[in-house]
Enzyme design. Structure first.
Site, PDB file in Angstrom:
ATOM      1  N   TYR A 157       0.310  14.918  14.289  1.00  0.00           N
ATOM      2  CA  TYR A 157       0.991  13.820  13.567  1.00  0.00           C
ATOM      3  C   TYR A 157       0.378  12.479  13.969  1.00  0.00           C
ATOM      4  CZ  TYR A 157       4.451  10.684  11.596  1.00  0.00           C
ATOM      5  OH  TYR A 157       5.043   9.675  10.874  1.00  0.00           O
ATOM      6  N   PRO A 187       6.271   1.729  11.152  1.00  0.00           N
ATOM      7  CA  PRO A 187       7.591   1.737  11.788  1.00  0.00           C
ATOM      8  C   PRO A 187       7.676   2.627  13.024  1.00  0.00           C
ATOM      9  CG  PRO A 187       7.677   2.505   9.478  1.00  0.00           C
ATOM     10  CD  PRO A 187       6.260   2.561   9.925  1.00  0.00           C
TER      11      PRO A 187
HETATM   12  P1  NDP Z   1      11.531  11.453   4.289  1.00  0.00           P
HETATM   13  O1  NDP Z   1      11.358  12.883   4.668  1.00  0.00           O
HETATM   14  O2  NDP Z   1      12.889  10.910   4.112  1.00  0.00           O
HETATM   15  O3  NDP Z   1      10.687  11.161   2.946  1.00  0.00           O
HETATM   16  C1  NDP Z   1       9.369  11.640   2.796  1.00  0.00           C
HETATM   17  C2  NDP Z   1       8.943  11.467   1.351  1.00  0.00           C
HETATM   18  O4  NDP Z   1       7.592  11.927   1.225  1.00  0.00           O
HETATM   19  C3  NDP Z   1       9.795  12.275   0.393  1.00  0.00           C
HETATM   20  O5  NDP Z   1      10.033  11.514  -0.764  1.00  0.00           O
HETATM   21  C4  NDP Z   1       8.912  13.468   0.071  1.00  0.00           C
HETATM   22  O6  NDP Z   1       9.163  13.894  -1.268  1.00  0.00           O
HETATM   23  C5  NDP Z   1       7.533  12.829   0.147  1.00  0.00           C
HETATM   24  N1  NDP Z   1       6.479  13.814   0.333  1.00  0.00           N
HETATM   25  C6  NDP Z   1       6.271  14.622   1.411  1.00  0.00           C
HETATM   26  N2  NDP Z   1       5.233  15.421   1.186  1.00  0.00           N
HETATM   27  C7  NDP Z   1       4.777  15.121  -0.068  1.00  0.00           C
HETATM   28  C8  NDP Z   1       3.726  15.623  -0.879  1.00  0.00           C
HETATM   29  N3  NDP Z   1       2.913  16.616  -0.451  1.00  0.00           N
HETATM   30  N4  NDP Z   1       3.530  15.090  -2.109  1.00  0.00           N
HETATM   31  C9  NDP Z   1       4.344  14.106  -2.536  1.00  0.00           C
HETATM   32  N5  NDP Z   1       5.361  13.587  -1.831  1.00  0.00           N
HETATM   33  C10 NDP Z   1       5.563  14.114  -0.606  1.00  0.00           C
HETATM   34  O7  NDP Z   1      10.720  10.631   5.404  1.00  0.00           O
HETATM   35  P2  NDP Z   1      10.426   9.059   5.573  1.00  0.00           P
HETATM   36  O8  NDP Z   1      10.953   8.299   4.438  1.00  0.00           O
HETATM   37  O9  NDP Z   1      10.841   8.694   6.936  1.00  0.00           O
HETATM   38  O10 NDP Z   1       8.837   9.096   5.555  1.00  0.00           O
HETATM   39  C11 NDP Z   1       8.054   8.278   4.705  1.00  0.00           C
HETATM   40  C12 NDP Z   1       6.788   7.869   5.434  1.00  0.00           C
HETATM   41  O11 NDP Z   1       7.151   7.091   6.569  1.00  0.00           O
HETATM   42  C13 NDP Z   1       5.954   9.018   5.966  1.00  0.00           C
HETATM   43  O12 NDP Z   1       4.591   8.726   5.730  1.00  0.00           O
HETATM   44  C14 NDP Z   1       6.268   9.026   7.459  1.00  0.00           C
HETATM   45  O13 NDP Z   1       5.212   9.558   8.203  1.00  0.00           O
HETATM   46  C15 NDP Z   1       6.438   7.540   7.692  1.00  0.00           C
HETATM   47  N6  NDP Z   1       7.181   7.173   8.900  1.00  0.00           N
HETATM   48  C16 NDP Z   1       8.457   7.606   9.124  1.00  0.00           C
HETATM   49  C17 NDP Z   1       9.133   7.226  10.267  1.00  0.00           C
HETATM   50  C18 NDP Z   1      10.502   7.721  10.592  1.00  0.00           C
HETATM   51  O14 NDP Z   1      10.914   7.609  11.767  1.00  0.00           O
HETATM   52  N7  NDP Z   1      11.261   8.237   9.644  1.00  0.00           N
HETATM   53  C19 NDP Z   1       8.504   6.327  11.239  1.00  0.00           C
HETATM   54  C20 NDP Z   1       7.171   5.923  10.914  1.00  0.00           C
HETATM   55  C21 NDP Z   1       6.553   6.327   9.770  1.00  0.00           C
HETATM   56  P3  NDP Z   1       9.237  15.422  -1.775  1.00  0.00           P
HETATM   57  O15 NDP Z   1       9.661  16.266  -0.603  1.00  0.00           O
HETATM   58  O16 NDP Z   1      10.245  15.365  -2.883  1.00  0.00           O
HETATM   59  O17 NDP Z   1       7.861  15.709  -2.254  1.00  0.00           O
HETATM   60  C1  8X3 Z   2       7.528   8.869  12.815  1.00  0.00           C
HETATM   61  C2  8X3 Z   2       8.293   8.353  13.956  1.00  0.00           C
HETATM   62  O1  8X3 Z   2       8.550   8.153  16.452  1.00  0.00           O
HETATM   63  O2  8X3 Z   2       7.712  10.260  15.635  1.00  0.00           O
HETATM   64  O3  8X3 Z   2       6.362   8.174  12.555  1.00  0.00           O
HETATM   65  O4  8X3 Z   2       6.297   8.344  15.625  1.00  0.00           O
HETATM   66  S1  8X3 Z   2       7.653   8.814  15.468  1.00  0.00           S
END
Ligand code: NDP
Ligand code: 8X3
Length: 257
Positions: A157, A187
């Site tokens: 990751y 974030p």
């Molecule tokens: P969620 O799981 O709530 O949302 C993830 C989104 O990505 C969903 O809408 C999902 O839609 C979509 N997704 C996943 N795989 C695919 C794919 N193969 N094709 C199209 N869409 C896809 O997580 P977050 O909102 O937290 O994550 C969003 C981003 O933020 C990510 O890149 C994550 O790495 C990043 N992030 C998150 C953090 C956290 O602590 N939550 C911190 C830092 C970064 P569906 O399943 O319908 O395809």
């Molecule tokens: C997703 C959050 O804390 O695992 O990017 O890096 S953390």
């Protein structure tokens, strides 16, 4: 927010979490939205809600960003009035597992690399040439604190998010002088479906990630993305790291029991 009125904003992974919150925040600011994800029924519902609430015009479609042919085909096939994308928010992504590298399930690695790195690249490669032609545009990637630090159990990751940092920095150089800006919003802990996905639906384990502290919400991150998107043309936010106040870095957080 006058500058976002009728701008076309393309959000990947808009069916949940940060992507969905971006859709809401940009809809409120008057933008037109292109929304994609695999769970298309959620996009249909979100589109109807945003139409009702803000009168937002949206175009949504099912897309797995890790499927190269599908990305190329569906983005090429956007209807004429949706082709001139102003802002691309590369948000779709996931973590899978939190295991020591030497014990990990390799399928998890494929999913993370294919989505977080290759998916982001495929979408960017399909959208950015049009921006260059039009001499305007903004790519905003959703990276992570995991793109700046590396923690145990997160080797792949963290590698994918370090890749997002590198891609953002290189692309910014590639696009210098074209009128297309590149930013990354990175974030710390955000309470979305992220941990539920990471731990294969284990809600208790997911909840424990945020135990004793107030994590960020998807909306906090979406507002940071909106800030990046609304700087005047001569200014660019290169990288924005946004954390819960209770989190100092990837390793240290203050938790009240
Ligand atoms: P969620 O799981 O709530 O949302 C993830 C989104 O990505 C969903 O809408 C999902 O839609 C979509 N997704 C996943 N795989 C695919 C794919 N193969 N094709 C199209 N869409 C896809 O997580 P977050 O909102 O937290 O994550 C969003 C981003 O933020 C990510 O890149 C994550 O790495 C990043 N992030 C998150 C953090 C956290 O602590 N939550 C911190 C830092 C970064 P569906 O399943 O319908 O395809
Ligand atoms: C997703 C959050 O804390 O695992 O990017 O890096 S953390």
């Amino acid at each position: 927010m006058e500058q976002l009125k009728n701008k076309i904003v393309f959000i990947t992974g808009a069916s949940a979490g940060i992507g969905k919150a971006c859709a809401e925040v940009f809809a409120k600011a008057g933008a037109k939205l292109i929304l994609c994800a695999r769970r298309v029924e959620r996009l249909e519902k979100l589109t109807a809600e945003l139409k009702e609430k803000f009168g937002t015009e949206s175009y949504f479609f099912k897309l797995d960003v890790s499927n190269r042919a599908e990305v190329e085909e569906k983005i090429n096939a956007l209807p004429g009035e949706w082709k001139a994308i102003d802002i691309l928010i590369n948000n779709a992504g996931l973590g899978k597992g939190l295991n020591k590298l030497y014990e990990d399930n390799i399928d998890n690695w494929e999913k993370m690399i294919n989505t977080n790195v290759k998916g982001l690249l495929y979408v960017t490669r399909s959208v950015v040439p049009g921006m260059v032609e039009r001499k305007r545009g903004h790519v905003i990637n959703i990276g992570s604190i995991a793109g700046h630090e590396a923690y145990g159990g997160g080797s792949v990751y963290c590698a994918t998010k370090h890749s997002v940092t590198a891609i953002t920095r290189s692309l910014r150089i590639d696009l210098l002088g074209t009128g297309v800006r590149v930013s990354t919003v990175d974030p710390g802990m955000v309470e979305t479906e992220f941990s539920i996905v990471r731990f294969d639906g284990d809600e208790k384990r997911a909840k424990d990630v945020y135990k004793g502290l107030e994590p960020l919400t998807g909306r906090d991150v979406a507002e940071a993305v909106l800030f990046c998107a609304t700087r005047p043309p001569h200014a660019n936010i290169n990288e924005m790291v946004i954390m819960p106040s209770a989190q100092a870095n990837a390793f240290i957080a203050h938790r009240e029991s």
